[in-house]
Design a protein around this motif. Structure first.
Motif, short mmCIF file in Angstrom:
data_model
loop_
_atom_site.label_atom_id
_atom_site.label_comp_id
_atom_site.label_asym_id
_atom_site.label_seq_id
_atom_site.Cartn_x
_atom_site.Cartn_y
_atom_site.Cartn_z
N CYS A 1 0.64 -1.40 0.11
CA CYS A 1 -0.12 -0.02 -0.04
C CYS A 1 0.83 1.21 -0.03
N VAL A 2 1.91 1.33 0.98
CA VAL A 2 2.93 2.38 0.85
C VAL A 2 3.28 2.47 -0.69
N GLU A 3 4.01 1.48 -0.96
CA GLU A 3 4.68 1.60 -2.29
C GLU A 3 3.84 2.14 -3.46
N ASP A 4 2.48 1.72 -3.33
CA ASP A 4 1.59 2.41 -4.28
C ASP A 4 1.35 3.79 -4.10
N LEU A 5 1.10 4.27 -2.89
CA LEU A 5 0.82 5.76 -2.68
C LEU A 5 2.21 6.51 -3.03
N ALA A 6 3.43 5.90 -2.81
CA ALA A 6 4.53 6.63 -2.92
C ALA A 6 4.86 6.88 -4.60
N LYS A 7 4.10 5.93 -5.38
CA LYS A 7 4.40 6.11 -6.83
C LYS A 7 4.12 7.43 -7.36
N LYS A 8 3.11 8.27 -6.78
CA LYS A 8 2.46 9.53 -7.44
C LYS A 8 3.69 10.50 -7.29
#
Length: 184
Positions: A41-48
């Motif tokens: 979840c953190v990885e997905d949020l950090a992509k932006k």
């Protein structure tokens, strides 16, 4: 009974250092599957923010760039900002750069002590809550960052507690002497 709304309100109002400390503690309580899920979840949020932070990430993981930070003061906004970015974007396995940052951070306590001696006229950077918050956040992140060795984290934690005490003592002295509290 824990009220999720109360937790959210507290979290939103808390200092960055307090949020990091709580999150780090909660992550320690998770089991491996929960950690993997949270990591996803953190990885997905950090992509932006990946593209916008890429240049800063490269600097945060470059020893030559980090050595430049040793020349600045913790009370200088630019130096403090670079330190915060560097610790935030430091790769978890980059122990070489972590050691450089450790050396820079280990001198902050002395800088604060020196600042206190020369700033008892009521004009102090330590009266600026943003500077104090940044210093506390910097140490909270560092004491919880996996790139630092266990020994470095222990030393940083000790320095962190001393810095917290120095700031509290300074503010108490200022209040006791009824100094006018201008912000620099």
């Amino acid at each position: 009974m824990v009220c999720q709304g109360d937790i959210s309100i507290w979290f939103r109002r808390a200092r960055g250092s307090e949020r990091i400390e709580v999150l780090s503690g909660l992550l320690q309580l998770c089991n491996p599957l929960e950690l993997r899920f949270i990591g996803t979840c953190v990885e997905d949020l950090a992509k932006k923010d990946f593209v916008s932070l890429r240049e800063d990430e490269l600097k945060a993981n470059d020893t030559a760039q980090l050595l430049e930070l040793s020349k600045g003061s913790i009370f200088d906004d630019r130096t403090r900002s670079k330190l915060l970015f560097s610790v935030s974007l430091l790769h978890s396995l980059n122990t070489v750069c972590a050691h450089v940052l450790y050396e820079v951070l280990s001198h902050i306590q002395a800088e604060i002590l020196q600042h206190q001696v020369y700033c008892m006229d009521g004009k102090s950077h330590l009266l600026n809550p943003n500077i104090v918050d940044d210093i506390l956040l910097l140490f909270t992140m560092s004491t919880n960052h996996p790139a630092f060795t266990f020994s470095e984290r222990q030393q940083l934690y000790s320095i962190f507690k001393n810095v917290e005490r120095l700031i509290a003592e300074f503010l108490a002295k200022v209040r006791a002497h009824s100094y006018i509290l201008p912000l620099n």
